[in-house]
Design a protein around this motif. Structure first.
Motif, PDB file in Angstrom:
ATOM      1  N   THR A 123      33.027  71.938  49.926  1.00  0.00           N
ATOM      2  CA  THR A 123      34.151  71.841  50.642  1.00  0.00           C
ATOM      3  C   THR A 123      33.506  72.413  52.187  1.00  0.00           C
ATOM      4  OG1 THR A 123      35.356  73.585  50.091  1.00  0.00           O
ATOM      5  CG2 THR A 123      35.981  71.503  49.211  1.00  0.00           C
ATOM      6  N   ALA A 124      33.364  73.725  52.159  1.00  0.00           N
ATOM      7  CA  ALA A 124      32.889  74.549  53.281  1.00  0.00           C
ATOM      8  C   ALA A 124      31.686  74.170  53.682  1.00  0.00           C
ATOM      9  CB  ALA A 124      32.741  76.057  53.178  1.00  0.00           C
ATOM     10  N   GLY A 125      30.880  73.296  52.984  1.00  0.00           N
ATOM     11  CA  GLY A 125      29.403  73.049  53.253  1.00  0.00           C
ATOM     12  C   GLY A 125      29.386  71.800  54.018  1.00  0.00           C
ATOM     13  N   HIS A 126      30.235  70.952  54.315  1.00  0.00           N
ATOM     14  CA  HIS A 126      30.208  69.910  55.226  1.00  0.00           C
ATOM     15  C   HIS A 126      31.313  69.640  56.303  1.00  0.00           C
ATOM     16  CE1 HIS A 126      32.993  67.299  52.685  1.00  0.00           C
ATOM     17  NE2 HIS A 126      32.379  68.205  51.824  1.00  0.00           N
ATOM     18  N   ASP A 127      32.344  69.796  56.031  1.00  0.00           N
ATOM     19  CA  ASP A 127      33.653  69.325  56.770  1.00  0.00           C
ATOM     20  C   ASP A 127      33.412  70.085  58.086  1.00  0.00           C
ATOM     21  OD1 ASP A 127      35.568  67.345  56.312  1.00  0.00           O
ATOM     22  OD2 ASP A 127      36.974  68.965  56.827  1.00  0.00           O
ATOM     23  N   THR A 128      33.109  71.469  57.917  1.00  0.00           N
ATOM     24  CA  THR A 128      32.958  72.279  59.048  1.00  0.00           C
ATOM     25  C   THR A 128      31.721  71.856  60.264  1.00  0.00           C
ATOM     26  OG1 THR A 128      31.368  73.431  57.660  1.00  0.00           O
ATOM     27  CG2 THR A 128      33.602  74.495  57.929  1.00  0.00           C
TER      28      THR A 128
END
Ligand code: HEM
Length: 435
Positions: free
Chosen positions: A273-278
């Motif tokens: 999750t943290a690896g793309h949306d940000t």
């Protein structure tokens, strides 16, 4: 405390009620100007003050860049594990504690402290260090070219978010993690349902947006779907190890013992999750700035060395992660305020990144800002594990895209995701001409 005549030395400074309500309401973040007006006033008048908002446990709001860094630097005093690391309504916090026997919905490095945190972080850390990330340059460039070609083949118009920004970082991190391309859509949807849970357009269940009970049930359902998927991934990577992060997580041991299934799942969910949306958010933020300022594209085309500055400034400007929470483990004096042991604190990266004491003209978008001390990746023990990857991805995409553009401009009204945790542009209609 700075600039308040309403409080005495022994009473905590309090954020004015209407401002507190604005900051706890995810909908406010669809209008960043409104939020920045509140944060700017607080930095100038009550830089360390308590939010006492209806439905939320009181928390200290930390708005100055220097204070956020000082707190993050002292991870032994300010813990991630003791209470929720994201802002949740009191009712949901109690329900999580009752159902999970923990303040957190998942067990992952963001919710750990001290030795345990170091050990779990070390499991995957080498994958994300600059030396290793650099080795991925050619592969990331190939992926970037596919996305740029696709965009430029779209007849001069696209929604930069749904056509480019969402999919490029998603594909990169899923390859690193080891999730096959056919499952990327599912990962994207689940991530949006988690981070966009309070945005009626992205939420799995629009009627849960204002109901903490339904919201918790929805979070658990989304995490349940992630867990079902990742449990199979663990079995696969134990049976047939590969050169990917999933294999590292599936076979990880701490103190000679395999990590528990829910710990492996928490780790996958964090990276997935943290690896793309940000990164999607800050990539779209960069393109929004370029679409509003034709001079920027010319400036960077004339001097491609400015792409690094564009990336840093877009990350500062967008600040995809608006906050993380900490809990004080001892009494602590900050700007004349006494933060008590057990108090909950919000580190506002959004505010720190517009702090007049840390940046000249913080409300100007400057690709030649030097130095750019943006703190969007946090700082200290928990500093973003993926920061080098995120910056490399953004740089490569811009290197591939910008030389091929003759012009780019807005082609309608952009929109922001309603979230006070992770948010960025959710629509960015653009019109462009190819060189
Ligand atoms: C932690 C922001 C991209 C993985 C964090 C934190 C922030 C953040 C603010 C918390 C830092 C702190 O508490 O001091 C961002 C931004 C990104 C980004 C703005 C993109 C522009 C990525 C990527 C990954 C990633 C690409 C890929 C794996 C993580 C992990 C943590 C983390 C695993 C937890 C670290 C820990 O608690 O020790 N990120 N992130 N992030 N990020 Fe990122």
């Amino acid at each position: 405390m700075t600039g308040s005549s309403e409080t005495t030395i022994n009473e905590p400074a309090v954020v004015p009620a209407d401002m507190g309500e604005t900051l706890v309401d995810p909908a406010s973040f669809a209008n960043p100007d409104k939020v920045h007006e509140v944060l700017g006033w607080l930095r100038a008048n009550r830089p360390v003050a308590q939010v006492r908002a209806d439905g939320f446990d009181p928390f200290w709001l930390i708005t100055k860049h220097q204070d956020v860094m000082d707190i993050e630097r002292q991870a032994d005093i300010f813990h991630n594990g003791d209470r929720s690391t994201v802002l949740v309504p009191s009712k949901m916090a109690r329900a999580i504690e009752a159902t999970m026997q923990s303040p957190h919905l998942t067990r992952s490095v963001v919710n750990m402290d001290d030795r345990e945190h170091r050990l779990y972080r070390a499991l995957t850390q080498s994958w994300f260090m600059p030396g290793n990330v650099k080795k991925l340059t050619d592969r990331i460039r190939t992926i970037a070219r596919v996305h740029v070609d696709r965009m430029l083949g779209r007849d001069g118009k696209c929604d930069f978010v749904s056509d480019v920004a969402l999919h490029f970082p998603l594909h990169v991190v899923m390859e690193i993690l080891g999730v096959p391309e056919e499952d990327e859509g599912r990962m994207l949807l689940l991530t949006q349902q988690l981070f966009g849970a309070r945005d009626p357009e992205l939420s799995r269940q629009a009627d849960a947006v204002d109901d903490p009970d339904k919201m918790l049930a929805m979070f658990q359902a989304v995490l349940g779907d992630f867990n079902t998927y990742f449990t199979k991934l663990t079995a696969d990577r134990r049976a047939s190890p590969r050169d990917d992060v999933a294999t590292v997580i599936a076979n990880a041991e701490i103190d000679g013992k395999p990590i528990a299934a829910h710990e492996a799942n928490g780790y996958y969910v964090l990276v997935a999750t943290a690896g793309h949306d940000t990164t999607s958010a800050s990539t779209a933020g960069a393109m929004w700035a370029l679409a509003e300022r034709p001079d920027l594209l010319r400036q960077i085309q004339a001097n491609p060395a400015l792409i690094g500055g564009l990336v840093d400034e877009a990350i500062r400007w967008t600040t995809p992660v608006k906050h993380f929470m900490r809990t004080a483990t001892q009494d602590y004096e900050l700007r004349g305020q006494t933060i008590k042991a057990g108090d909950w604190m919000m580190l506002s990266y959004l505010s720190a990144n517009r702090d007049e004491d840390a940046f000249d003209a913080p409300f100007d978008f400057r690709v030649d800002r030097e130095p750019n001390r943006q703190i969007a990746f946090g700082y200290g023990a928990h500093v973003c594990l993926g920061q080098h990857l995120a910056k490399l991805e953004m740089r490569i995409l811009m290197e591939e895209l910008l030389p091929r553009l003759d012009s780019i401009e807005l082609d309608g009204t952009p929109a922001w995701t309603q979230s006070n945790f992770v948010s960025g542009p959710k629509r960015l209609p653009v019109r462009f001409a190819v060189r």
